[in-house]
Design a protein around this motif. Structure first.
Motif, PDB file in Angstrom:
ATOM      1  N   TRP A  63       0.715  -1.059   0.027  1.00  0.00           N
ATOM      2  CA  TRP A  63      -0.065  -0.073   0.121  1.00  0.00           C
ATOM      3  C   TRP A  63       0.797   1.312  -0.053  1.00  0.00           C
ATOM      4  O   TRP A  63       0.264   2.254  -0.539  1.00  0.00           O
ATOM      5  CB  TRP A  63      -1.024  -0.104   1.345  1.00  0.00           C
ATOM      6  N   LEU A  64       2.129   1.140   0.661  1.00  0.00           N
ATOM      7  CA  LEU A  64       2.770   2.262   0.370  1.00  0.00           C
ATOM      8  C   LEU A  64       3.212   2.490  -0.983  1.00  0.00           C
ATOM      9  O   LEU A  64       3.363   3.909  -1.428  1.00  0.00           O
ATOM     10  CB  LEU A  64       4.249   1.900   1.291  1.00  0.00           C
ATOM     11  N   TRP A  65       3.519   1.496  -1.789  1.00  0.00           N
ATOM     12  CA  TRP A  65       4.061   1.714  -3.018  1.00  0.00           C
ATOM     13  C   TRP A  65       2.821   2.323  -3.994  1.00  0.00           C
ATOM     14  O   TRP A  65       2.998   3.363  -4.606  1.00  0.00           O
ATOM     15  CB  TRP A  65       4.195   0.208  -3.968  1.00  0.00           C
ATOM     16  N   ALA A  66       1.383   1.972  -3.680  1.00  0.00           N
ATOM     17  CA  ALA A  66       0.351   2.554  -4.268  1.00  0.00           C
ATOM     18  C   ALA A  66       0.217   4.118  -3.889  1.00  0.00           C
ATOM     19  O   ALA A  66      -0.190   4.919  -4.644  1.00  0.00           O
ATOM     20  CB  ALA A  66      -0.844   1.644  -3.981  1.00  0.00           C
ATOM     21  N   MET A 101      13.385  14.195  -7.154  1.00  0.00           N
ATOM     22  CA  MET A 101      12.187  13.307  -6.480  1.00  0.00           C
ATOM     23  C   MET A 101      12.445  11.766  -6.740  1.00  0.00           C
ATOM     24  O   MET A 101      11.937  11.168  -5.794  1.00  0.00           O
ATOM     25  CB  MET A 101      10.880  13.647  -7.618  1.00  0.00           C
ATOM     26  N   CYS A 102      13.153  11.434  -7.900  1.00  0.00           N
ATOM     27  CA  CYS A 102      13.579  10.171  -7.845  1.00  0.00           C
ATOM     28  C   CYS A 102      14.240   9.476  -6.639  1.00  0.00           C
ATOM     29  O   CYS A 102      14.134   8.569  -6.165  1.00  0.00           O
ATOM     30  CB  CYS A 102      14.155   9.812  -9.224  1.00  0.00           C
ATOM     31  N   MET A 103      15.434  10.540  -6.378  1.00  0.00           N
ATOM     32  CA  MET A 103      16.199  10.126  -5.432  1.00  0.00           C
ATOM     33  C   MET A 103      15.816  10.168  -4.115  1.00  0.00           C
ATOM     34  O   MET A 103      16.039   9.351  -3.047  1.00  0.00           O
ATOM     35  CB  MET A 103      17.546  11.081  -5.397  1.00  0.00           C
ATOM     36  N   LEU A 104      14.680  10.987  -3.710  1.00  0.00           N
ATOM     37  CA  LEU A 104      14.018  11.034  -2.570  1.00  0.00           C
ATOM     38  C   LEU A 104      13.241   9.850  -2.276  1.00  0.00           C
ATOM     39  O   LEU A 104      13.036   9.302  -1.047  1.00  0.00           O
ATOM     40  CB  LEU A 104      13.257  12.206  -2.387  1.00  0.00           C
ATOM     41  N   LEU A 105      12.640   9.256  -3.500  1.00  0.00           N
ATOM     42  CA  LEU A 105      11.578   8.232  -3.289  1.00  0.00           C
ATOM     43  C   LEU A 105      12.376   6.895  -3.430  1.00  0.00           C
ATOM     44  O   LEU A 105      11.744   5.840  -3.015  1.00  0.00           O
ATOM     45  CB  LEU A 105      10.476   8.345  -4.482  1.00  0.00           C
ATOM     46  N   LEU A 106      13.660   7.126  -3.673  1.00  0.00           N
ATOM     47  CA  LEU A 106      14.147   5.496  -4.115  1.00  0.00           C
ATOM     48  C   LEU A 106      14.342   4.665  -2.715  1.00  0.00           C
ATOM     49  O   LEU A 106      14.182   3.483  -3.112  1.00  0.00           O
ATOM     50  CB  LEU A 106      15.601   5.602  -4.694  1.00  0.00           C
ATOM     51  N   PRO A 107      14.435   5.028  -1.513  1.00  0.00           N
ATOM     52  CA  PRO A 107      14.705   4.238  -0.388  1.00  0.00           C
ATOM     53  C   PRO A 107      13.167   3.436  -0.262  1.00  0.00           C
ATOM     54  O   PRO A 107      13.469   2.426   0.248  1.00  0.00           O
ATOM     55  CB  PRO A 107      14.975   5.265   0.637  1.00  0.00           C
ATOM     56  N   TRP A 108      12.248   3.985  -0.647  1.00  0.00           N
ATOM     57  CA  TRP A 108      10.752   3.062  -0.479  1.00  0.00           C
ATOM     58  C   TRP A 108      10.291   2.747  -1.751  1.00  0.00           C
ATOM     59  O   TRP A 108       9.070   2.276  -1.616  1.00  0.00           O
ATOM     60  CB  TRP A 108       9.921   4.206   0.658  1.00  0.00           C
ATOM     61  N   LEU A 145      23.447   5.278  -9.264  1.00  0.00           N
ATOM     62  CA  LEU A 145      23.853   3.794  -8.961  1.00  0.00           C
ATOM     63  C   LEU A 145      24.580   3.830  -7.616  1.00  0.00           C
ATOM     64  O   LEU A 145      24.424   2.782  -6.709  1.00  0.00           O
ATOM     65  CB  LEU A 145      24.912   3.385 -10.145  1.00  0.00           C
ATOM     66  N   LEU A 146      25.145   4.833  -7.141  1.00  0.00           N
ATOM     67  CA  LEU A 146      25.672   4.838  -5.813  1.00  0.00           C
ATOM     68  C   LEU A 146      24.879   4.771  -4.846  1.00  0.00           C
ATOM     69  O   LEU A 146      25.032   4.225  -3.793  1.00  0.00           O
ATOM     70  CB  LEU A 146      26.483   6.243  -5.721  1.00  0.00           C
ATOM     71  N   GLU A 147      23.672   5.390  -4.838  1.00  0.00           N
ATOM     72  CA  GLU A 147      22.619   5.593  -4.170  1.00  0.00           C
ATOM     73  C   GLU A 147      21.796   4.155  -3.874  1.00  0.00           C
ATOM     74  O   GLU A 147      21.511   3.404  -3.031  1.00  0.00           O
ATOM     75  CB  GLU A 147      21.556   6.483  -4.337  1.00  0.00           C
ATOM     76  N   ALA A 148      21.769   3.535  -5.401  1.00  0.00           N
ATOM     77  CA  ALA A 148      21.045   2.162  -5.240  1.00  0.00           C
ATOM     78  C   ALA A 148      21.839   1.115  -4.523  1.00  0.00           C
ATOM     79  O   ALA A 148      21.416   0.385  -4.080  1.00  0.00           O
ATOM     80  CB  ALA A 148      20.802   1.836  -6.750  1.00  0.00           C
ATOM     81  N   TRP A 149      23.232   1.038  -4.791  1.00  0.00           N
ATOM     82  CA  TRP A 149      24.145   0.194  -4.344  1.00  0.00           C
ATOM     83  C   TRP A 149      24.287   0.629  -2.589  1.00  0.00           C
ATOM     84  O   TRP A 149      24.341  -0.520  -1.961  1.00  0.00           O
ATOM     85  CB  TRP A 149      25.605   0.472  -4.674  1.00  0.00           C
ATOM     86  N   PHE A 150      24.006   1.779  -2.209  1.00  0.00           N
ATOM     87  CA  PHE A 150      23.960   1.878  -0.807  1.00  0.00           C
ATOM     88  C   PHE A 150      22.766   1.266   0.080  1.00  0.00           C
ATOM     89  O   PHE A 150      22.786   0.993   1.135  1.00  0.00           O
ATOM     90  CB  PHE A 150      24.134   3.588  -0.572  1.00  0.00           C
ATOM     91  N   LEU A 151      21.390   1.396  -1.120  1.00  0.00           N
ATOM     92  CA  LEU A 151      20.350   0.990  -0.580  1.00  0.00           C
ATOM     93  C   LEU A 151      20.065  -0.597  -0.575  1.00  0.00           C
ATOM     94  O   LEU A 151      18.953  -1.246  -0.334  1.00  0.00           O
ATOM     95  CB  LEU A 151      19.232   1.754  -1.009  1.00  0.00           C
ATOM     96  N   HIS A 152      21.260  -1.186  -1.195  1.00  0.00           N
ATOM     97  CA  HIS A 152      21.299  -2.745  -1.349  1.00  0.00           C
ATOM     98  C   HIS A 152      20.139  -3.057  -2.310  1.00  0.00           C
ATOM     99  O   HIS A 152      19.564  -4.271  -2.276  1.00  0.00           O
ATOM    100  CB  HIS A 152      20.925  -3.273   0.055  1.00  0.00           C
ATOM    101  N   TYR A 153      20.130  -2.231  -3.471  1.00  0.00           N
ATOM    102  CA  TYR A 153      19.221  -2.613  -4.587  1.00  0.00           C
ATOM    103  C   TYR A 153      19.929  -3.925  -5.408  1.00  0.00           C
ATOM    104  O   TYR A 153      20.825  -4.196  -5.367  1.00  0.00           O
ATOM    105  CB  TYR A 153      18.988  -1.743  -5.474  1.00  0.00           C
TER     106      TYR A 153
END
Length: 415
Positions: A63-66, A101-108, A145-153
């Motif tokens: 529901w968070l994604w929605a 906006m993308c970088m702010l939303l990326l963790p969730w 990519l640095l943020e995605a790696w840090f967030l363990h994507y």
């Protein structure tokens, strides 16, 4: 607030929204409209945004994604639209806003990676060279990519992200480059026609000055001399007047010849434009000398056929060489258009349909030979009416400036 203030405020809001969505003169939307395209032509790229809704299939729906989709997707559409409506100088701000906006939303919100792709694409609308765009693209990918790696994507997302952005970015960049080249080519065609018309006007001015200036001076001298000799030596005066008449007839013939040369101006300009188009497409183009006695309607029709043929060769023939020959025959004019392209024409496209309409308007015939792999040959034969043949074959000495005076039995002149 009174009842009258509400409609005024609504009108003010409507005008503000209309002004806010008005395309700038140098925006992508304004450019599409100037080229005769739909202002919504770039909205087709929004189809890629379907990946925002497909992402939960590979992960899991929450529901968070929605909620984040309902909040972020309208903002994304607004930023994408504004990047196409504002000036090229202001467009980077909207691309950077979408990236933020993308970088702010990326963790969730894993679907935010799609917003990153669009932010890279929106950078293309900015005024920058291809080299600079690739540098910017590489920097943006490094940050995300640095943020995605840090967030363990997942490593799959980290691998496909730069590849996708570079491929899509290059495709759209090539589209923009081709559109710019087409616009430059169109301007070059118009410049060729303008210069051809200017050169022809200058040539006509020089010819008329050289021809009429000398001839009229000579006729004036002859007539002055005949006037002075009229009372003293009528026979010499008569000879001078006969010579003045011959000079005038000769001048008339030369003027008619000069005018007949003007008729080939449009065709010459169109052939020059065709050469520019084909040479820019790496097609060697050759054409022979033009007849100077083409009837005006045939010359005009041939010009339009040459334009259609050159466009078809540049777009579809895949040829390396093309040639046009125009041959004046006794009762017809024949134009041969050939190329060494792929051939194999089995049906009429828009170009050939337009060409057939031009041919029918001239009362001409069109023959097409297009064996697959051996190029295409077009043969157009336009008839020249008998009346025109008589007019063009009449000797210059038979042409007169007015009605002929004949003498009747009593010796008096009669018309």
């Amino acid at each position: 607030m009174s009842d009258n203030d509400a409609p005024m405020e609504a009108r003010g809001m409507s005008e503000w929204l209309r002004e806010w969505f008005r395309p700038a003169p140098d925006s992508l939307v304004a450019g599409s409209v100037r080229k005769g395209k739909s202002p919504w032509v770039d909205s087709v790229h929004l189809l890629w945004s379907a990946w925002i809704f497909i992402t939960p299939v590979f992960d899991h729906f929450t529901w968070l994604w929605a909620a984040l989709t309902l909040l972020s997707y309208p903002v994304f559409l607004l930023l994408y639209a504004k990047s196409h409506l504002v000036s090229r100088r202001e467009a980077p701000a909207y691309a950077v806003s979408l990236l933020a906006m993308c970088m702010l939303l990326l963790p969730w919100y894993p679907s935010g990676l799609v917003y990153f792709v669009y932010s890279c694409v929106m950078m293309i609308s900015c005024r920058m060279s291809m080299r600079r765009y690739l540098v910017v693209l590489a920097g943006l990918n490094a940050v995300i990519l640095l943020e995605a790696w840090f967030l363990h994507y997942p490593w799959q997302a980290i691998v496909w992200m730069p590849l996708t952005t570079f491929i899509i970015g290059m495709i759209i960049s090539v589209e923009r480059t081709n559109e710019a080249k087409d616009a430059e080519l169109q301007l070059s065609h118009e410049e060729v026609r303008r210069l051809a018309g200017l050169a022809e006007r200058e040539r006509i001015g020089r010819d008329l000055h050289d021809l009429l200036g000398h001839t009229l001076s000579l006729i004036t001298l002859k007539l002055e001399l005949s006037r002075k000799l009229f009372d003293r030596d009528s026979e010499a005066a008569r000879r001078e007047m006969e010579e003045a008449e011959k000079v005038a007839r000769h001048a008339l013939a030369e003027v008619r010849s000069a005018v007949s040369g003007i008729r080939a101006t449009d065709l010459a300009a169109e052939l020059a434009s065709a050469r520019l188009l084909l040479e820019s497409s790496r097609v060697h183009f050759d054409y022979g000398d033009l007849p100077t006695d083409l009837p005006a309607d045939i010359e005009r029709g041939f010009s339009l056929i040459v334009r259609e043929a050159a466009t078809n060769i540049a777009r579809h023939a895949e040829a390396s060489a093309a040639k046009i020959e125009i041959i004046r025959e006794h009762a017809s004019v024949r134009m041969l258009i050939s190329d060494n392209g792929r051939g194999g024409i089995s049906s009429d496209g828009n170009g050939l349909c337009g060409m057939r309409e031009r041919v029918r308007a001239l009362g001409a015939t069109l023959t097409i030979e297009s064996p697959r792999g051996h190029g295409t040959k077009l043969r157009i034969v336009a008839p020249v009416p008998i009346l025109r043949l008589v007019e063009t074959s009449r000797a210059p000495s038979d042409l007169s400036l007015g009605p002929t005076l004949n003498t009747n039995a009593s010796g008096n002149p009669a018309v």
